[in-house]
Design an enzyme around this catalytic site. Sequence first.
Site, short mmCIF file in Angstrom:
data_model
loop_
_atom_site.label_atom_id
_atom_site.label_comp_id
_atom_site.label_asym_id
_atom_site.label_seq_id
_atom_site.Cartn_x
_atom_site.Cartn_y
_atom_site.Cartn_z
N GLU A 1 -23.09 -2.94 44.58
CA GLU A 1 -23.23 -2.07 43.60
C GLU A 1 -22.01 -2.45 42.97
O GLU A 1 -21.89 -2.38 41.68
CB GLU A 1 -22.74 -0.29 43.99
CG GLU A 1 -24.32 0.15 44.38
CD GLU A 1 -24.28 1.45 45.24
OE1 GLU A 1 -25.30 2.63 44.92
OE2 GLU A 1 -23.33 1.39 46.07
N ASP B 1 -20.43 -5.13 43.60
CA ASP B 1 -20.57 -7.18 42.38
C ASP B 1 -21.11 -6.20 41.31
O ASP B 1 -20.85 -7.16 39.88
CB ASP B 1 -22.34 -7.45 42.80
CG ASP B 1 -21.09 -8.32 44.05
OD1 ASP B 1 -19.99 -8.46 44.25
OD2 ASP B 1 -21.92 -9.10 44.97
N LYS C 1 -27.21 -18.93 49.89
CA LYS C 1 -25.90 -18.26 49.28
C LYS C 1 -25.69 -18.02 50.76
O LYS C 1 -26.31 -16.88 50.97
CB LYS C 1 -26.11 -18.30 48.48
CG LYS C 1 -25.06 -17.31 47.73
CD LYS C 1 -23.87 -16.46 47.30
CE LYS C 1 -22.95 -15.84 46.34
NZ LYS C 1 -21.95 -15.18 47.97
N CYS D 1 -41.51 20.47 69.19
CA CYS D 1 -41.92 19.55 68.38
C CYS D 1 -42.26 19.92 67.21
O CYS D 1 -43.17 21.30 66.54
CB CYS D 1 -43.72 18.60 69.61
SG CYS D 1 -44.93 18.39 68.47
N CYS E 1 -42.20 14.21 72.41
CA CYS E 1 -42.78 15.25 73.20
C CYS E 1 -44.00 15.21 74.35
O CYS E 1 -44.44 14.30 73.86
CB CYS E 1 -43.96 15.91 71.79
SG CYS E 1 -45.23 17.47 71.89
N CYS F 1 -50.91 17.20 72.28
CA CYS F 1 -50.50 17.66 70.85
C CYS F 1 -51.20 16.89 70.03
O CYS F 1 -51.16 15.41 69.67
CB CYS F 1 -48.69 17.00 71.27
SG CYS F 1 -48.43 16.72 69.04
S1 IVH Z 1 -20.11 -23.64 47.25
C1 IVH Z 1 -16.80 -24.26 44.36
N1 IVH Z 1 -22.74 -23.17 48.76
O1 IVH Z 1 -20.35 -17.65 48.53
C2 IVH Z 1 -17.54 -24.55 45.49
N2 IVH Z 1 -21.03 -21.84 48.62
O2 IVH Z 1 -19.45 -15.88 46.23
C3 IVH Z 1 -18.04 -22.70 45.42
N3 IVH Z 1 -21.03 -19.58 49.91
O3 IVH Z 1 -17.24 -18.31 48.11
C4 IVH Z 1 -18.82 -22.69 46.73
N4 IVH Z 1 -22.91 -20.54 50.76
O4 IVH Z 1 -18.08 -18.03 50.42
C5 IVH Z 1 -20.68 -23.04 48.02
N5 IVH Z 1 -24.02 -22.85 49.69
C6 IVH Z 1 -23.27 -22.64 49.12
C7 IVH Z 1 -22.44 -21.15 49.66
C8 IVH Z 1 -21.41 -20.91 49.19
C9 IVH Z 1 -22.34 -18.97 50.72
C10 IVH Z 1 -19.96 -18.40 49.56
C11 IVH Z 1 -18.82 -18.82 49.16
C12 IVH Z 1 -18.16 -18.60 47.84
C13 IVH Z 1 -19.13 -17.13 47.59
C14 IVH Z 1 -19.52 -17.60 46.34
#
Ligand code: IVH
Length: 675
Positions: free
Chosen positions: A35, A37, A116, A412, A430, A435
């Site tokens: 939220e 973000d 990520k 129950c 229960c 039951c």
């Molecule tokens: S690259 C300039 N690769 O996501 C390089 N980041 O929202 C920037 N993160 O601060 C980071 N997995 O902590 C990169 N495979 C990945 C990642 C990754 C997680 C995190 C990282 C960054 C944040 C950005």
Amino acid sequence: MSSDFATRAKELREQVNFHLYRYHVLGSPVITDGEFDKLFFELKALEAEHPELITPDSPTQRTGSDLSEDFAKVKHPAPILSLANAFSEEDLKTWEERNLKLLPAGTQLGFTLEPKLDGLTIVITYENGYLVQAATRGNGELGDDVTANVRTIKNVPLKIPVDPNGPKAPERLVVRGEVMFLKKDFVALNKKQAEAELPLYVNARNTASGTLKQKDSRITASRPLVAYLYAVVAASGIKWDTQWDILNNLRDLGFSTAPHAEYYPTLSDIIQQLPTWESRRRTLDFEIDGVVLKINDVKIQAELGYSGKDPRGAIAYKFPAEEMTTKLLGVTANVGRTGRLTPTAQLEAVFIGGVTVTSASLHNYDQIAKLDIRLGDTVIVKRSGEVIPYVIGPVIGARDGSETPILPPTNCPSCNTPVIQPEGFVDTICPNLDCPERIFRSIEFFVSRGAMDIESMGPQTVKILIDNKLIQDEADIFTLKPESFEGLEGFAEKKIDNLMKSIEAAKTRPLAQLVGSLGIDGVGGVVAGLLAEKFGSLDAILNASVESIDDIEGIGPILAEGIAAWFADERHRKLLDKLRAAGINPKNEAKVAAGDGLTGSSFVLTGTLPTLSREQAEELIESHGGKISGSVSKKTSYVLMGDTPGSKADKARTLGVPIISEADLMAMITSGGTK
Ligand code: IVH
């Protein structure tokens, strides 16, 4: 119009600043990261379109900081930047188009696609192959020196290359990655907390952060963090031209790199992969909140430079938020087949990951007490994939004092029997075996897919059959006849026909499937398979001692006791008798192939049997190695006699051939020997 934008920007600035304060200063956020973000990125997008709206106090003008006074500071060799976010395919296409405009005409971009990782950034320095320093991201320029703690992370090499025959380590290498808990380790950590009667951790990322920032590195060492590396911040003595090279070289040196990273030659290849990643997310060992796209060519990345504080050469594609906050309006208790009362949260409708959620699981009443969830609380709700949404915990900071505790019901909700909480158990139960809700849930489970799989018998049909007293337990299903449904609304001939066919088909399910369908606590497919394999027949399981069950690898003493107790229960024995009488008595093939009870015996049938039809009885005898004969002779081993027998019974008496009943036959089969 532009004043509308100015008003919105002001609103967003105020909201984002308020939530930053709640998170960083008060340590009690009132909304989820997702939220937050949303608000933050709306402000960022608005400011990108209308740069005149950027004010010096806008939260977009500062990068966050996780610096703490407890640690020495480390200056990063290059800024540790964050990433811009994309939330749709469109955003990704716009990102590529903008970059292409900045590059010489005809430039072809290839990309890496990486998970990520939802942890916290770590920056680790190696000199001449030795780990010499590790720091948090901090404010991007300065980080906290957490070297002692990072040294305790098992998959972070203290020396590279890990394999002495691996590539030579660069003179200096500063790598960047993410530290976090594997999902299973976080669950295990909370299990330990629960056993020690300590409060549970709510959020894996915050817990990883807290763990990494322990002053006493022995505490860090006691919790199994992992680190995955994905970037080079600075280095001397290497020339790695592409991100794909970087990942491979890091791996060759002995680092764990972001799992499932791939190279793709075009953006449309990447876009095709997004649904795969969204569904893969659930099956991964670790939490991810999106994927990261990186332009593969390091030179092009450098050429593109930065937009504000974000590098242009990479972007994060964020999955729809899985966690949202909403109001807890009420709690209802559902009774399960084992009598367990499961609290379900009634929620103010909230849109999570593309679906409107109005109810969520609360696990059990013990957990509610441990997490101190109260009626009227703002709660964090998580929904991931197909899994039923559940309440993660309350937002303590959002309380206004009107919230009230949630207590387990004393009776129950289905049969009003006083509930119990057995010593040492977290569940409220229960205890009434009669039951109606328990019976319904047991039968519903018994017929379901994955259990006996009686197709065309859904929960609604089960309910109608119970309400009309056509079935009272699982075994009754097998005595249903087409006539049983006479006069029942909604049961047309076709439906009855389908039902009878699927019931018939279920009669031959293997032993493991039957055992797994009985709803014995803790006995799912795997344990049922182990029992079937070891004992070979229902009767053998029925008479098995706790010790012999406990002997099975994969079954512990508590489960063994529970299983033995279930089979010892008079009521369950009766149920199994009824099942056997209805011809449901599978054997584990491997166990019964040789020396089965009826092998070498011949049978003659006469009269009407109490539960089995003639065909069923014949099939049963033959499937256990016996032979069927039409007339009685001296060689006949047994005459199986039912009601109103014919002359065959008399002949048997004359010749001295033993006469047996259906129950005798069952006993012979299950005991594996003669009567
Ligand atoms: S690259 C300039 N690769 O996501 C390089 N980041 O929202 C920037 N993160 O601060 C980071 N997995 O902590 C990169 N495979 C990945 C990642 C990754 C997680 C995190 C990282 C960054 C944040 C950005």
